[in-house]
Scaffold this active site. Structure first.
Site, PDB file in Angstrom:
ATOM      1  N   HIS A 253      17.053 -77.330  70.903  1.00 57.10           N
ATOM      2  CA  HIS A 253      17.654 -76.030  70.924  1.00 57.10           C
ATOM      3  C   HIS A 253      16.417 -74.829  71.508  1.00 57.10           C
ATOM      4  O   HIS A 253      16.518 -74.074  72.428  1.00 57.10           O
ATOM      5  CB  HIS A 253      18.084 -75.384  69.463  1.00 57.10           C
TER       6      HIS A 253
HETATM    7  C1  BDR Z   1      18.470 -73.365  65.267  1.00 56.53           C
HETATM    8  O1  BDR Z   1      18.301 -73.502  64.001  1.00 56.53           O
HETATM    9  C2  BDR Z   1      17.014 -74.172  63.541  1.00 56.53           C
HETATM   10  O2  BDR Z   1      17.094 -75.194  63.034  1.00 56.53           O
HETATM   11  C3  BDR Z   1      16.378 -74.571  65.013  1.00 56.53           C
HETATM   12  O3  BDR Z   1      15.077 -74.298  64.857  1.00 56.53           O
HETATM   13  C4  BDR Z   1      17.089 -73.770  65.865  1.00 56.53           C
HETATM   14  O4  BDR Z   1      16.359 -72.486  66.173  1.00 56.53           O
HETATM   15  C5  BDR Z   1      19.365 -74.380  65.923  1.00 56.53           C
HETATM   16  O5  BDR Z   1      20.498 -74.135  65.296  1.00 56.53           O
END
Ligand code: BDR
Ligand code: CA
Length: 327
Positions: A253
């Protein structure tokens, strides 16, 4: 050359994003601020410093980017770490603490600035336009806007990893983690009029990264590649279990959002739609859901509409990632 302020909650995918930003020759990191999300802001701040050591950036060098710990809790004052500890490990970095033993980093770190002041002053004092990249809950940014609304027109762009527009959430049926953790803060940001490019689960969960994709990185024996290998192995294994995949694989992500922020060639491959986005803050089942008004947008509603990234050339991203890490 992009001038970037990075607000994050490291986090394994945050770590990859931070490494990309610190190694890239296409951007200058003006400040790094942390927020409670995947871990406590205190742990996240120490995690940023761990990456500095890993990359050989002298912590005492004057020209290193300033770091500041930010909000310890979301605006609501409540936080639950159960899911994050599973996804990112007890240390936020996939239980890789042993890789940093030699650096003898103190457990408690007092940063030299307040995060909200650092963001505000960096934007206000910069002669070049600044892009803000957020990889965690939006608590710090909401607080900055509350303190100094003029920052809204001073920022060139805000790239936000968060939300789920046309796909399910990852912490609840409708909500994505960063928005779910602090929906009030997120709502402030989406309604502020800031020029936002949103990088939601729609694009970040569209593609997975496997060990095969990063074989060139894994083949190299260095502090950075060994950390990436160990942290991503943990992250890929846990993602396989949580998502019911047949092989170990993960989503990147935050690294994807960072790639879009710093690499113009990659940015040219994204597909976006423009909607007015709001955040549910009260729903019993839907708190933290990002709701895009997908009806036809009348002209007057254009103000404050959000650009939403829905697709990207993922193989190109993997090449970009490999190139920067091995550079
Ligand atoms: C987001 O949530 C966190 O677990 C990750 O770092 C990312 O920023 C994804 O949903
Ligand atoms: Ca994150």
């Amino acid at each position: 050359m992009e001038n970037i302020i990075l607000d994050c909650d490291p986090g394994i995918d945050d770590a990859i994003a931070i490494i990309l930003a610190l190694k890239s020759k296409n951007c200058k990191i003006k400040a790094i601020t942390t927020v409670t999300g995947n871990t406590y802001s205190e742990v996240g701040t120490r995690n940023v410093i761990k990456l500095f050591y890993l990359l050989g950036i002298d912590w005492f060098a004057i020209e290193r980017p300033p770091i500041a710990e930010g909000s310890k809790l979301p605006l609501s004052g409540r936080m639950n770490f159960a899911g994050s500890k599973q996804v990112h490990g007890l240390d936020g970095f996939g239980n890789t603490e042993d890789l940093f033993d030699e650096y003898k980093i103190p457990k408690k770190i007092q940063t030299e600035y307040d995060a909200m002041d650092l963001i505000d002053s960096t934007v206000s004092e910069s002669e070049e336009p600044i892009t803000l990249v957020t990889l965690g809950p939006l608590t710090n940014i909401a607080r900055v806007i509350e303190k100094d609304p003029s920052i809204i027109r001073k920022l060139k762009k805000v790239i936000i990893m968060g939300g789920a527009i046309e796909v399910p959430g990852n912490v609840s049926p409708g909500a994505e983690f960063n928005i779910y953790t602090d929906p009030e803060a997120a709502r402030t940001i989406f309604l502020s009029g800031l020029p936002i490019l949103l990088v939601p689960l729609d694009v970040t969960k569209r593609y997975t990264l496997t060990k095969n994709d990063i074989s060139e990185i894994i083949d190299v024996d260095s502090p950075v590649t060994n950390f990436i290998n160990k942290a991503l192995s943990y992250y890929m294994r846990i993602t396989r279990i949580r998502e019911g995949f047949e092989e170990d694989a993960c989503f990147l992500h935050d690294a994807l959002a960072m790639g879009i922020a710093i690499d113009e060639r990659l940015r040219k491959t994204i597909k976006t739609k423009r909607y007015f986005v709001d955040v549910e803050t009260k729903g019993l089942l839907s708190s933290g859901q990002t709701i895009a008004d997908r009806r036809r947008v009348p002209e007057f509603k254009e103000y404050g509409a959000t650009d939403i990234c829905l697709d990207i050339d993922f193989p190109k991203f993997v090449k970009f990632l490999t190139r920067i890490i091995l550079d």
